[in-house]
Design a protein around this motif. Sequence first.
Motif, PDB file in Angstrom:
ATOM      1  N   UNK A  80       7.700 -32.488  35.639  1.00  0.00           N
ATOM      2  CA  UNK A  80       7.329 -31.313  34.841  1.00  0.00           C
ATOM      3  C   UNK A  80       8.371 -30.210  34.961  1.00  0.00           C
ATOM      4  N   UNK A  81       8.797 -29.906  36.176  1.00  0.00           N
ATOM      5  CA  UNK A  81       9.718 -28.785  36.356  1.00  0.00           C
ATOM      6  C   UNK A  81      11.167 -29.164  36.077  1.00  0.00           C
ATOM      7  N   UNK A  82      11.543 -30.419  36.338  1.00  0.00           N
ATOM      8  CA  UNK A  82      12.907 -30.829  36.013  1.00  0.00           C
ATOM      9  C   UNK A  82      13.101 -30.969  34.513  1.00  0.00           C
ATOM     10  N   UNK A  83      12.042 -31.360  33.797  1.00  0.00           N
ATOM     11  CA  UNK A  83      12.118 -31.380  32.335  1.00  0.00           C
ATOM     12  C   UNK A  83      12.333 -29.962  31.803  1.00  0.00           C
ATOM     13  N   UNK A  84      11.616 -29.007  32.384  1.00  0.00           N
ATOM     14  CA  UNK A  84      11.817 -27.610  32.000  1.00  0.00           C
ATOM     15  C   UNK A  84      13.244 -27.173  32.338  1.00  0.00           C
ATOM     16  N   UNK A  85      13.741 -27.566  33.513  1.00  0.00           N
ATOM     17  CA  UNK A  85      15.108 -27.223  33.901  1.00  0.00           C
ATOM     18  C   UNK A  85      16.117 -27.832  32.934  1.00  0.00           C
ATOM     19  N   UNK A  86      15.855 -29.062  32.490  1.00  0.00           N
ATOM     20  CA  UNK A  86      16.735 -29.723  31.527  1.00  0.00           C
ATOM     21  C   UNK A  86      16.844 -28.898  30.250  1.00  0.00           C
ATOM     22  N   UNK A  87      15.715 -28.429  29.760  1.00  0.00           N
ATOM     23  CA  UNK A  87      15.697 -27.632  28.533  1.00  0.00           C
ATOM     24  C   UNK A  87      16.324 -26.255  28.742  1.00  0.00           C
ATOM     25  N   UNK A  88      16.092 -25.671  29.911  1.00  0.00           N
ATOM     26  CA  UNK A  88      16.665 -24.362  30.219  1.00  0.00           C
ATOM     27  C   UNK A  88      18.198 -24.427  30.330  1.00  0.00           C
ATOM     28  N   UNK A  89      18.689 -25.501  30.988  1.00  0.00           N
ATOM     29  CA  UNK A  89      20.143 -25.654  31.142  1.00  0.00           C
ATOM     30  C   UNK A  89      20.796 -25.856  29.783  1.00  0.00           C
ATOM     31  N   UNK A 133       5.170 -22.936  32.776  1.00  0.00           N
ATOM     32  CA  UNK A 133       4.041 -23.811  32.447  1.00  0.00           C
ATOM     33  C   UNK A 133       4.246 -24.556  31.133  1.00  0.00           C
ATOM     34  N   UNK A 134       5.458 -24.496  30.561  1.00  0.00           N
ATOM     35  CA  UNK A 134       5.712 -25.116  29.264  1.00  0.00           C
ATOM     36  C   UNK A 134       5.480 -26.623  29.300  1.00  0.00           C
ATOM     37  N   UNK A 135       5.931 -27.294  30.361  1.00  0.00           N
ATOM     38  CA  UNK A 135       5.770 -28.747  30.451  1.00  0.00           C
ATOM     39  C   UNK A 135       4.300 -29.146  30.521  1.00  0.00           C
TER      40      UNK A 135
END
Length: 360
Positions: A34-43, A62-64
């Motif tokens: 959940x959080x690494x997917x968010x990090x992927x999108x943020x990067x 909380x987006x994921x």
Amino acid sequence: MDASTSFWSTPVGWTLATTGAVVLVTVGILISVAFLLLADRKIWAAVMMRKGPNVVGPFGLLQSFADMIKFVLKEIVVPAGADKAVFLLAPVITVITAFIVWAVIPFAPGWVISDLNVGILYVFAISSLGVYGIIMGGWASNSKYPFLGSLRSAAQMVSYEVSIGLVIVNVIILAGTMNLTAIVTQQQGWIWNWFAFGGGAGTWPTVLVMFPMAIIFFVSALAETNRPPFDLPEAESELVAGYQVEYSSTPYLLFMMGEYVNIIFMCAMISLLFFGGWNPGFDVSLIGLETWPEWVANLFYLLVLCIKIVFWFFMFAMVKTFVPRYRYDQLMRLGWKIFLPTSLVAVVVVSAWRVFVVGS
């Protein structure tokens, strides 16, 4: 032996302990996804000078979870001409194979679900089954676009599995074992003991071979997990999103979850095999780690491994942002004409070094 120890050695105690470990690892991986997917999108957004997800929860954290709820609540649409049973079974197989391969991953000394002596063979066996979910999904959709996408994905995954296998053989030769815990233990101490840098005293000149092998492993992991620039099975401009184009709702979520779990797994493998695993790269006696309670020391080791996994995930994300997509012929040529011969020569060189210079 006290009563508590004797209980955990019984079949019931062993079952409860193993089940608890499986649940703990599974929940940890799900939260990490959940959080690494968010990090992927943020990067990706940051490189493009955008903000990325920033509405749901503080800073978009909380987006994921919002996306997961959306996928779960949406209606599952099955194409009229699809083989319904195989269509729904394919994403289940993909996500199951992605999770069960973690059974042999050591997170800290003694913190592993199943410490197999042939752990690397187990990884090979289970990870090679992941292609079946993709083939089944593409075929069961009864459409030419996902079918072509699944065929390309199968060819790509099989091609780069060969290179990954030969790269790992170099590590096995240097370590003399296929047990992942033993491989990490041999890399303890200073950073030059890591296999990417030769493996320490007696084998340090092999850094000339092992560091390029670590790079080949990283690039092959990108192709194995269908990540850019090797995401040809999912190239929207060519295949209308590839093998999962007919999927929606929860089945689509399972495919994506399986893909990201595999990405995190590859980050863990490159950390364990080449970059010391849970070892921090210095003599732990400098911080008096041997005097710490065992569970506190293991938490420190776990933190070290997690930092390395996050670093390699960051590298995965950065490659996605600035490397243009390969053509399919370029992708296959890289795998068969460059990586395969190079890794095969490396096996010969490391074997010769092990036999004629280091000795058995």
